[in-house]
Design a protein around this motif. Structure first.
Motif, mmCIF file in Angstrom:
data_model
loop_
_atom_site.group_PDB
_atom_site.id
_atom_site.type_symbol
_atom_site.label_atom_id
_atom_site.label_comp_id
_atom_site.label_asym_id
_atom_site.label_seq_id
_atom_site.Cartn_x
_atom_site.Cartn_y
_atom_site.Cartn_z
ATOM 1 N N ARG A 108 0.842 -1.197 0.000
ATOM 2 C CA ARG A 108 0.000 0.000 0.000
ATOM 3 C C ARG A 108 0.882 1.253 0.000
ATOM 4 N NH1 ARG A 108 -5.116 -1.386 4.013
ATOM 5 N NH2 ARG A 108 -5.745 -3.313 2.965
ATOM 6 N N GLN A 109 1.326 1.593 -1.185
ATOM 7 C CA GLN A 109 2.276 2.685 -1.324
ATOM 8 C C GLN A 109 1.630 4.043 -1.026
ATOM 9 O OE1 GLN A 109 4.995 1.949 -4.390
ATOM 10 N NE2 GLN A 109 5.829 4.006 -4.510
ATOM 11 N N LYS A 110 0.379 4.216 -1.400
ATOM 12 C CA LYS A 110 -0.303 5.485 -1.129
ATOM 13 C C LYS A 110 -0.478 5.713 0.372
ATOM 14 C CE LYS A 110 -2.797 6.095 -5.477
ATOM 15 N NZ LYS A 110 -4.129 6.267 -6.125
ATOM 16 N N GLU A 111 -0.737 4.628 1.096
ATOM 17 C CA GLU A 111 -0.835 4.733 2.557
ATOM 18 C C GLU A 111 0.513 5.131 3.146
ATOM 19 O OE1 GLU A 111 -1.601 1.769 6.369
ATOM 20 O OE2 GLU A 111 -2.554 1.273 4.438
ATOM 21 N N ALA A 112 1.584 4.537 2.609
ATOM 22 C CA ALA A 112 2.939 4.881 3.069
ATOM 23 C C ALA A 112 3.244 6.346 2.779
ATOM 24 C CB ALA A 112 3.962 3.978 2.387
ATOM 25 N N GLU A 113 2.783 6.826 1.625
ATOM 26 C CA GLU A 113 3.026 8.212 1.253
ATOM 27 C C GLU A 113 2.325 9.169 2.216
ATOM 28 O OE1 GLU A 113 2.728 11.051 -2.724
ATOM 29 O OE2 GLU A 113 2.380 8.896 -2.856
ATOM 30 N N LYS A 114 1.115 8.820 2.645
ATOM 31 C CA LYS A 114 0.380 9.645 3.612
ATOM 32 C C LYS A 114 1.126 9.718 4.939
ATOM 33 C CE LYS A 114 -4.287 8.867 1.756
ATOM 34 N NZ LYS A 114 -5.616 8.250 2.020
ATOM 35 N N VAL A 115 1.610 8.551 5.392
ATOM 36 C CA VAL A 115 2.368 8.514 6.647
ATOM 37 C C VAL A 115 3.645 9.328 6.510
ATOM 38 C CG1 VAL A 115 3.651 7.030 8.244
ATOM 39 C CG2 VAL A 115 1.418 6.289 7.380
ATOM 40 N N LYS A 117 5.397 12.589 8.633
ATOM 41 C CA LYS A 117 6.764 12.596 9.153
ATOM 42 C C LYS A 117 7.562 13.768 8.580
ATOM 43 C CE LYS A 117 6.059 9.230 11.781
ATOM 44 N NZ LYS A 117 6.015 9.492 13.233
ATOM 45 N N ILE A 118 7.291 14.113 7.338
ATOM 46 C CA ILE A 118 7.954 15.265 6.726
ATOM 47 C C ILE A 118 7.635 16.528 7.510
ATOM 48 C CG2 ILE A 118 7.898 16.786 4.695
ATOM 49 C CD1 ILE A 118 7.706 14.228 2.974
ATOM 50 N N GLU A 119 6.386 16.660 7.918
ATOM 51 C CA GLU A 119 5.975 17.818 8.716
ATOM 52 C C GLU A 119 6.556 17.749 10.124
ATOM 53 O OE1 GLU A 119 1.741 17.827 8.545
ATOM 54 O OE2 GLU A 119 1.654 18.333 6.409
ATOM 55 N N GLU A 120 6.504 16.559 10.734
ATOM 56 C CA GLU A 120 6.987 16.389 12.112
ATOM 57 C C GLU A 120 8.487 16.635 12.211
ATOM 58 O OE1 GLU A 120 7.436 12.801 15.453
ATOM 59 O OE2 GLU A 120 6.110 12.522 13.719
ATOM 60 N N PHE A 121 9.236 16.145 11.223
ATOM 61 C CA PHE A 121 10.699 16.246 11.264
ATOM 62 C C PHE A 121 11.226 17.454 10.491
ATOM 63 C CE2 PHE A 121 9.995 12.072 12.784
ATOM 64 C CZ PHE A 121 11.132 11.635 13.433
ATOM 65 N N LYS A 122 10.324 18.278 9.979
ATOM 66 C CA LYS A 122 10.677 19.522 9.274
ATOM 67 C C LYS A 122 11.630 19.269 8.103
ATOM 68 C CE LYS A 122 10.223 22.094 13.612
ATOM 69 N NZ LYS A 122 10.931 22.913 14.637
ATOM 70 N N ILE A 123 11.239 18.290 7.277
ATOM 71 C CA ILE A 123 12.030 17.951 6.094
ATOM 72 C C ILE A 123 11.597 18.854 4.947
ATOM 73 C CG2 ILE A 123 12.628 16.128 4.453
ATOM 74 C CD1 ILE A 123 11.833 14.103 6.689
ATOM 75 N N LYS A 124 12.545 19.579 4.373
ATOM 76 C CA LYS A 124 12.231 20.503 3.289
ATOM 77 C C LYS A 124 12.267 19.767 1.957
ATOM 78 C CE LYS A 124 14.162 24.474 5.766
ATOM 79 N NZ LYS A 124 15.230 25.500 5.779
#
Length: 499
Positions: A369-376, A380-387
């Motif tokens: 389920r790649q789309k589910e992984a993308e949502k997660v 994490k991108i927001e939580e870890f402040k990944i630009k």
């Protein structure tokens, strides 16, 4: 160092570089003088490495000109740059892994410069001794640690008799003693008229070694200053980031709980009867000069090497049993020092890289389920402040700091109880370093962390205990609160034995 400069050896005029819609360098003017050590500063992604890759002939600018001794040149290859006596040590190494150290250093030399292997080895040994960069010349590169590879890259550059030396994070895996020796060598070279460009995120080092500083932000040079006009690292950080950032991570007092790692009488090729333990709720920093067995020890604990004697117990189970029944969650996470190549696949996008160690959490039967992984991943991108503008971006296009935060986000998502973090802030700017420090400090609430580092400031900032390794042996293991022992770290790293 030569304090007065006349005409620039190299002049960059109106340099611009675009990658698609991304402008990595914008209208840059920069002069590089003989006898000058110029520090190039900026956050990850500011355009430093791109600019210097242009000067080193690795990539062409979109527009602008380069002048050497007042004459325009086109540096359309690294060979052309070397012909103009310009050489660069990249942050990601360019060595031939299957070749020996001396063969790598000798590559690119004109025929007849060295007559035979004996002469080559003699010349390289003299260079290595002069600049404090000793390494086994007969060893194949793939057997070396990252620190040893760094030394080979620097030696290779010195052997080319470059008049312009570009060093991208040259001290990232060097000990303080090695750094002092390197700096002494660089200063001697500057006195003889060599121009040196020094890229680093270690602000204290920049103030110690450079004559002038140029600061990049978002692809543009926003400040130029003489080093002796900068009062402190704090002031320099403000100039670089545009706001105050200090590495001040609160050390949270956590009562250590169950043992998550126990090593007893471990012996291998470079590891000699090593014993130590690590509990959940603590950070143990393993420090030492690169090449003293750290790499082999980490590979054994991480399940990459089973050629050893002794006992390794992970989360209460023998290592052999642990890795046969390995779980993807509540288990072990490994953050290797080679973040681009081992921790991530450069040509895969961010979602694909996220799934490298988390795929079991998104697999339903034969379907992923790649789309589910993308949502997660977006959370994490927001939580870890990944630009990043998208999860479809290839890993190789992220800056070092953002790539490291991606790796940490992926591994922390698995809720590990044992974390091996190897050189976690190597090559990161002060802002990214501060964020990684905070992430690791928070992680010890639910994990034991083995921090493998060549940066003593990092070790003493994060760790509860420090273990010093020398020639494959743990020569000291003590609390960071033991001030007398902390003072002796350099002594232990040089082979002194704790009484």
């Amino acid at each position: 160092m030569n304090g007065s400069y006349k005409k620039p050896l190299v002049r960059l005029k109106n340099i611009c570089k675009r990658f698609g819609t991304i402008e990595a360098n914008s209208n840059i003017y920069l002069d590089i003088y003989p006898g000058q050590i110029l520090a190039l500063l900026g956050e990850n992604g500011a355009g430093k490495s791109t600019l210097m890759s242009i000067l080193a002939g690795k990539i062409l600018p979109t527009s602008g000109t380069i002048e050497i001794k007042g004459k325009p040149v086109v540096l359309d290859s690294e060979k052309k740059a070397i012909e103009h006596k310009i050489g660069m040590v990249y942050q990601h190494f360019t060595l031939v892994e299957e070749m020996k150290v001396w063969e790598n250093i000798a590559l690119g030399k004109e025929p007849g410069f060295w007559l035979n292997k004996k002469r080559i080895l003699q010349e390289i040994k003299q260079l290595a001794k002069q600049y404090g960069l000793e390494v086994d010349l007969e060893e194949k590169v793939f057997n070396l640690s990252m620190g040893e590879k760094q030394r080979v890259e620097i030696l290779k550059l010195l052997a080319q008799d470059s008049k312009v030396l570009i060093l991208d994070e040259p001290t990232s895996v060097l000990t303080p003693t090695e750094t002092e020796k390197l700096f002494a060598g660089l200063k001697n070279m500057a006195k003889k008229g060599t121009a040196i460009v020094f890229i680093s995120h270690k602000l204290e080092e920049v103030l110690a070694i450079s004559d002038e500083i140029a600061i990049l932000r978002k692809g543009k040079i926003v400040a130029k200053t003489k080093t002796n006009e900068v009062a402190s690292p704090k002031e320099l950080a403000f100039k670089m980031v545009g706001k105050e950032i200090l590495l001040n991570v609160p050390r949270e007092a956590i009562e250590p709980k169950e043992t998550v790692l126990e090593v007893q009488d471990l012996q291998a090729r470079k590891v000699k009867k090593v014993s130590f333990s690590l509990r959940r709720g603590e950070i143990l920093a393993l420090v030492g000069v690169a090449g003293n067995g750290q790499q082999e020890l980490v590979e054994i604990i991480a399940g990459l090497n089973f050629h050893y004697r002794g006992k390794v117990t992970i989360l209460g189970r023998p290592a052999s049993e642990f890795f046969k029944q390995y779980r993807w969650t509540n288990s072990l996470a490994y953050v290797p020092e080679n973040r681009l190549g081992m921790a991530t696949c450069p040509n895969l996008n961010l979602t694909e890289n996220f799934l490298l160690t988390t795929r079991n959490g998104f697999q339903r039967g034969f379907f992923l389920r790649q789309k589910e992984a993308e949502k997660v991943l977006w959370t994490k991108i927001e939580e870890f402040k990944i630009k990043t503008p998208s999860t479809k971006v290839q890993a190789k296009h992220l800056s070092g700091g953002n790539l490291q935060k991606l790796v940490l986000a992926r591994e922390f998502y698995r809720r590990p109880k044992l974390i091996i973090a190897e050189q976690p802030t190597q090559g990161l700017d002060i802002g990214a370093t501060n964020e990684v420090f905070s992430l690791l400090t928070k992680a010890k609430a639910h994990a034991g962390i083995l921090l493998v580092s060549g940066d003593l400031n990092e070790a003493l900032t994060l760790a509860d205990r420090v273990a010093v390794i020398f020639r494959g042996k743990i020569v000291a293991d003590f609390s960071v609160h033991d001030k007398e022992q902390v003072k002796q770290i350099g002594f232990y790293m040089a082979g002194g034995i704790k009484e």
